[in-house]
Design an enzyme around this catalytic site. Structure first.
Site, short mmCIF file in Angstrom:
data_model
loop_
_atom_site.label_atom_id
_atom_site.label_comp_id
_atom_site.label_asym_id
_atom_site.label_seq_id
_atom_site.Cartn_x
_atom_site.Cartn_y
_atom_site.Cartn_z
N GLU A 116 0.82 -1.22 0.00
CA GLU A 116 0.00 0.00 0.00
C GLU A 116 0.85 1.27 0.00
OE1 GLU A 116 -2.91 -0.30 -0.79
OE2 GLU A 116 -3.77 -2.12 0.06
N HIS A 139 -2.92 2.10 8.44
CA HIS A 139 -4.03 1.38 7.77
C HIS A 139 -4.27 0.05 8.48
CE1 HIS A 139 -6.37 -0.70 4.77
NE2 HIS A 139 -5.42 -1.59 4.60
N HIS A 141 -7.77 -3.11 9.42
CA HIS A 141 -9.04 -3.73 9.01
C HIS A 141 -9.95 -3.95 10.21
CE1 HIS A 141 -6.35 -5.84 5.71
NE2 HIS A 141 -6.50 -4.55 5.46
N GLU A 169 -17.96 11.38 22.18
CA GLU A 169 -16.58 11.76 21.87
C GLU A 169 -16.32 12.05 20.40
OE1 GLU A 169 -14.97 12.28 25.08
OE2 GLU A 169 -13.34 11.66 23.75
N HIS A 210 -13.06 -3.03 3.12
CA HIS A 210 -11.64 -3.32 3.26
C HIS A 210 -11.08 -2.84 4.61
CE1 HIS A 210 -7.38 -3.56 1.40
NE2 HIS A 210 -7.26 -3.29 2.69
O1 2HA Z 1 -0.85 -5.17 3.60
O2 2HA Z 1 -3.73 -4.44 4.40
O3 2HA Z 1 -4.39 -3.44 2.09
C1 2HA Z 1 -2.04 -5.83 3.60
C2 2HA Z 1 -3.14 -4.87 3.46
C3 2HA Z 1 -3.47 -4.46 2.09
ZN ZN Z 2 -5.62 -3.54 3.92
#
Ligand code: 2HA
Ligand code: ZN
Length: 270
Positions: A116, A139, A141, A169, A210
């Site tokens: 990414e 980033h 998930h 909050e 995602h």
């Molecule tokens: O690196 O999260 O978006 C793995 C991820 C790809």
């Molecule tokens: Zn990801």
């Protein structure tokens, strides 16, 4: 020269990676982080002229020329990074207008930075233009935010308003709201450009089905933004299927603006 492995940058990165894994936000090799560092910060630990190898990035980002980043590696499991940070992390310097990265430390098994990279580097450039103190792009998930993107309208105003209503909050923590991208192919320059465009005026960008991107001046800020949005999404997923009796009103949200000295994104409150 001091050991970069023992620097506060690696120590803090590892501590946050462990916390993210513990939250269940980073299954398998999911998630990635990049931390902007200055030459002065890194030069106590590495010789800036000692480049281990050069890795092409596949994009151009002249704004980042000469800047240093500590980044997570592609295919690396957050679960394992604390046991071998020099394998899971790399210290790079952007060169050739962002087209190549010079490795100064880490990726010890011959690996490379996160898949990414475009979204990370383009988001850094966008955030730095908005706030010259921004250092982190993160980033991951998180379950509830992902779940919410299956059942909630993806309109940014509507999505933001729901999050603000789920916990007092929220409007204080992210008054500028969240950006939302529809499902797009990850790892591409296209999703990088789209994410960075949203980051120009926000620190949180959701990738439908995602995950989420958070940005901040330090790891606490980026982590705290994601943690707060994910908490709110969790409340939403607990109540969305139940009859709604009451919520935080716009009047209440205006009171929070006043009390905490924040300004909700223009047009998001009635
Ligand atoms: O690196 O999260 O978006 C793995 C991820 C790809
Ligand atoms: Zn990801």
């Amino acid at each position: 020269m001091k050991r970069f492995l023992e620097s506060p940058y690696v120590v803090e990165m590892v501590r946050n990676i462990a916390a993210m894994y513990a939250h269940g936000w980073d299954e398998r090799n999911g998630g990635n982080i990049s931390m902007l560092l200055t030459e002065q910060e890194v030069s106590d630990y590495v010789e800036p002229a000692s480049v281990l190898r050069t890795i092409p990035t596949g994009f151009t980002e002249p704004f980042l020329e000469g800047r240093y980043f500590l980044v997570t590696g592609t295919g690396k499991y957050f679960r394992n990074v604390p046991y071998d940070p020099a394998d899971g992390l790399g210290l790079i310097r952007m060169t050739d207008a962002g087209r190549r990265a010079e490795l100064l430390w880490g990726f010890s098994d011959g690996g490379r930075f996160t898949s990414e990279m475009p979204a990370h580097m383009m988001s850094h450039a966008a955030r730095l233009r908005a706030d010259s103190d921004n250092r982190i792009v993160m980033h991951c998930h998180p379950d509830n935010l992902l779940a919410m993107t299956y059942v909630h309208d993806l309109d940014e105003r509507a999505f933001t308003r729901t999050l603000w209503q789920m916990e007092t909050e929220c409007i204080v923590v992210f008054p500028e709201g969240v950006g939302v991208l529809p499902w797009m192919l990850c790892g591409t320059n296209e999703i990088g450009v789209a994410t960075a465009e949203k980051m120009r005026s926000r620190r949180l960008v959701i990738w439908a089905q995602h995950g989420i991107y958070g940005a901040g001046r330090d790891l606490d800020e980026a982590f705290g933004l994601i943690e707060t949005a994910e908490k709110a999404a969790g409340i939403y997923m607990k109540i969305a299927h139940l009859p709604l009796r009451q919520t935080i009103t716009d009047e209440g949200l205006h009171q929070l603006e006043e009390r905490f000295g924040v300004k909700a994104r223009e047009g998001y409150l009635d």
